[in-house]
Design a protein around this motif. Structure first.
Motif, PDB file in Angstrom:
ATOM      1  N   ASP A  86       0.861  -1.290  -0.018  1.00 19.80           N
ATOM      2  CA  ASP A  86      -0.104  -0.091   0.007  1.00 19.80           C
ATOM      3  C   ASP A  86       0.902   1.205   0.179  1.00 19.80           C
ATOM      4  O   ASP A  86       1.715   1.421   0.720  1.00 19.80           O
ATOM      5  CB  ASP A  86      -0.821   0.038   1.335  1.00 19.80           C
ATOM      6  CG  ASP A  86      -1.947  -1.232   1.296  1.00 19.80           C
ATOM      7  OD1 ASP A  86      -2.282  -1.473   0.173  1.00 19.80           O
ATOM      8  OD2 ASP A  86      -2.604  -1.325   2.231  1.00 19.80           O
ATOM      9  N   GLY A  87       0.668   2.031  -0.771  1.00 21.45           N
ATOM     10  CA  GLY A  87       1.140   3.455  -0.886  1.00 21.45           C
ATOM     11  C   GLY A  87       2.326   3.672  -1.805  1.00 21.45           C
ATOM     12  O   GLY A  87       2.866   4.552  -1.817  1.00 21.45           O
ATOM     13  N   SER A  88       2.636   2.540  -2.550  1.00 27.21           N
ATOM     14  CA  SER A  88       3.790   2.473  -3.242  1.00 27.21           C
ATOM     15  C   SER A  88       3.478   1.769  -4.732  1.00 27.21           C
ATOM     16  O   SER A  88       2.525   0.901  -4.839  1.00 27.21           O
ATOM     17  CB  SER A  88       5.134   1.553  -2.644  1.00 27.21           C
ATOM     18  OG  SER A  88       5.467   2.328  -1.515  1.00 27.21           O
ATOM     19  N   PRO A  89       4.239   2.317  -5.728  1.00 26.08           N
ATOM     20  CA  PRO A  89       3.906   1.365  -6.842  1.00 26.08           C
ATOM     21  C   PRO A  89       4.297   0.222  -6.904  1.00 26.08           C
ATOM     22  O   PRO A  89       5.208  -0.431  -6.261  1.00 26.08           O
ATOM     23  CB  PRO A  89       4.879   2.126  -8.057  1.00 26.08           C
ATOM     24  CG  PRO A  89       5.087   3.550  -7.016  1.00 26.08           C
ATOM     25  CD  PRO A  89       5.199   3.301  -5.821  1.00 26.08           C
ATOM     26  N   PRO A  90       3.494  -0.860  -7.586  1.00 21.42           N
ATOM     27  CA  PRO A  90       3.734  -2.324  -7.509  1.00 21.42           C
ATOM     28  C   PRO A  90       5.074  -2.421  -8.204  1.00 21.42           C
ATOM     29  O   PRO A  90       5.376  -1.654  -9.168  1.00 21.42           O
ATOM     30  CB  PRO A  90       2.588  -2.816  -8.379  1.00 21.42           C
ATOM     31  CG  PRO A  90       1.400  -2.045  -8.197  1.00 21.42           C
ATOM     32  CD  PRO A  90       2.113  -0.442  -8.015  1.00 21.42           C
ATOM     33  N   ARG A  91       5.787  -3.614  -7.828  1.00 22.63           N
ATOM     34  CA  ARG A  91       7.161  -3.861  -8.370  1.00 22.63           C
ATOM     35  C   ARG A  91       7.186  -5.287  -8.875  1.00 22.63           C
ATOM     36  O   ARG A  91       6.398  -6.139  -8.279  1.00 22.63           O
ATOM     37  CB  ARG A  91       8.187  -3.697  -7.193  1.00 22.63           C
ATOM     38  CG  ARG A  91       8.198  -2.066  -6.871  1.00 22.63           C
ATOM     39  CD  ARG A  91       9.538  -1.905  -6.131  1.00 22.63           C
ATOM     40  NE  ARG A  91       9.586  -0.861  -5.799  1.00 22.63           N
ATOM     41  CZ  ARG A  91      10.637   0.245  -5.283  1.00 22.63           C
ATOM     42  NH1 ARG A  91      11.829  -0.704  -5.245  1.00 22.63           N
ATOM     43  NH2 ARG A  91      10.723   1.234  -4.679  1.00 22.63           N
ATOM     44  N   ALA A  92       7.776  -5.627  -9.824  1.00 23.48           N
ATOM     45  CA  ALA A  92       7.967  -6.861 -10.582  1.00 23.48           C
ATOM     46  C   ALA A  92       9.414  -7.082 -10.467  1.00 23.48           C
ATOM     47  O   ALA A  92      10.391  -6.422 -10.870  1.00 23.48           O
ATOM     48  CB  ALA A  92       7.446  -6.924 -11.970  1.00 23.48           C
ATOM     49  N   TYR A  93       9.724  -8.434  -9.799  1.00 23.70           N
ATOM     50  CA  TYR A  93      11.113  -8.847  -9.623  1.00 23.70           C
ATOM     51  C   TYR A  93      11.039 -10.333 -10.649  1.00 23.70           C
ATOM     52  O   TYR A  93      10.941 -11.386 -10.315  1.00 23.70           O
ATOM     53  CB  TYR A  93      11.580  -9.048  -8.169  1.00 23.70           C
ATOM     54  CG  TYR A  93      11.318  -8.065  -7.448  1.00 23.70           C
ATOM     55  CD1 TYR A  93      12.523  -7.295  -6.779  1.00 23.70           C
ATOM     56  CD2 TYR A  93      10.237  -7.630  -6.778  1.00 23.70           C
ATOM     57  CE1 TYR A  93      12.379  -6.518  -6.043  1.00 23.70           C
ATOM     58  CE2 TYR A  93      10.074  -6.704  -5.792  1.00 23.70           C
ATOM     59  CZ  TYR A  93      11.333  -6.164  -5.623  1.00 23.70           C
ATOM     60  OH  TYR A  93      11.115  -4.772  -4.405  1.00 23.70           O
ATOM     61  N   PRO A  94      11.858  -9.827 -11.682  1.00 20.97           N
ATOM     62  CA  PRO A  94      11.850 -11.111 -12.811  1.00 20.97           C
ATOM     63  C   PRO A  94      12.644 -12.383 -12.331  1.00 20.97           C
ATOM     64  O   PRO A  94      13.940 -12.086 -11.738  1.00 20.97           O
ATOM     65  CB  PRO A  94      12.430 -10.497 -14.054  1.00 20.97           C
ATOM     66  CG  PRO A  94      12.324  -9.034 -13.734  1.00 20.97           C
ATOM     67  CD  PRO A  94      12.366  -8.814 -12.431  1.00 20.97           C
TER      68      PRO A  94
END
Length: 327
Positions: A86-94
């Protein structure tokens, strides 16, 4: 054969001619700050070298990210670990990067996290790095227990079991890390759901990112450097299971049903995800599908999609959620 497997085979040959190497006294030079007198282990022989030495698999810290719209390397079906706080842009870790680094120490908003992936157990878990003893930074020890990665913290050099998020050797023995809800899904699904999201950039290491150094591993008959019991109920050792706490749902059951609601949670499966441990190129891996696990209010729950042998090894009294039967 992957280099890690070759090195481990050489280690086993050496061990057979020189006696057991699972003796803390032999590790003192490499680990001078680790308190080997404090441990939850009852059998040191459970600890084995995975081949690479300490930090031979280099964990990452504070990686760079860029907008999903800038990413061009990832194929649609490639797996990424999705982390949405919550409150932060979603992140993707390949996983094309985690396969080679296994741990990413990151910070999202005010939350320090460790995003981890153990290829030998197919275990992808995200931890909060804050403990009562302070915020920790993790590295890869080069050791395995029941074929699962043993992490270490750089503050006390205690050893941690990745599958359980628990310190097993050293000053912090018995300390548990809080797990955060994250899940493995395809790059295409993450990108479509999060057009304003971020994706980790390629690390500045000389690695063949996108290549799978464990080619064919998840079709193996037996796990690498594992000498424990087979899972019960005739389940194959490298069959995938969805672990929620001390319960395990066979992925084959979930895939056949599409969705299962029981024991207070809902598990769902959808197609479109390549295995990271199948073909030589991760993007070309066979279909394994992606899952989500939610509670009765629709909130994402911490879980792990791991191999059955690892669940049985670390939760020997765990519950197997079979068709209409729990054991």
């Amino acid at each position: 054969m992957p280099l890690r497997f070759i090195l481990a085979a050489l280690w086993l040959t050496f061990a057979s001619t020189t006696g057991a190497l699972s003796d803390p006294a032999r590790w003192a030079a490499e680990w001078p700050r680790t308190d080997f007198t404090t441990t939850s282990l009852t059998d040191w022989d459970e600890i084995r070298s995975g081949g690479p030495p300490r930090d031979g698999i280099p964990a990452l810290s504070d990686p760079a990210f860029w907008p999903v719209t800038s990413e061009t390397r990832l194929a649609a079906r490639e797996p990424v670990i999705a982390l949405e706080l919550d409150g932060s842009p979603p992140r993707a870790y390949p996983l094309r990067y985690l396969t080679w680094h296994e741990i990413v120490n990151d910070r999202i908003g005010g939350v320090p996290v460790a995003v981890t992936f153990c290829p030998l157990c197919n275990s992808a878990i995200t931890f909060d790095r804050r403990t009562a003893q302070g915020t920790l930074v993790f590295g890869v020890s080069g050791k395995l227990r029941h074929s699962d990665m043993v992490m270490y913290d750089r503050q006390t050099e205690s050893w941690w079991q990745q599958a359980r998020g628990e310190a097993i050797v050293g000053a912090l023995t018995g300390t548990r890390l809080e797990t955060l809800p994250s899940w493995v899904e395809s790059w295409a699904v993450f990108r479509a759901r999060n057009p304003d999201g971020l994706v980790m950039e390629e690390p500045a290491f000389p690695r063949a990112y996108g290549r799978n150094p464990y080619q064919g591993y998840d079709r193996s008959a037996w796990p690498f450097l594992y000498s424990g019991e087979r899972p019960p109920h005739g389940i194959e050792p490298l069959a995938r299971v969805v672990r929620v706490g001390d319960r395990a749902w066979p992925l084959a059951r979930l895939r056949a049903a599409g969705e299962i609601s029981e024991d207070g949670i809902t598990l769902s499966w959808r197609a479109g995800l390549a295995s990271a441990l199948d073909s030589g190129q991760i993007a070309k891996g066979r279909e394994v599908g992606m899952i989500r696990v939610r509670d009765g209010a629709g909130r994402d729950l911490s879980h792990d999609l791991m191999f059955a042998f690892a669940f049985h090894a670390f939760w020997p009294e765990g519950r197997w959620m079979l068709d209409g039967v729990t054991d």
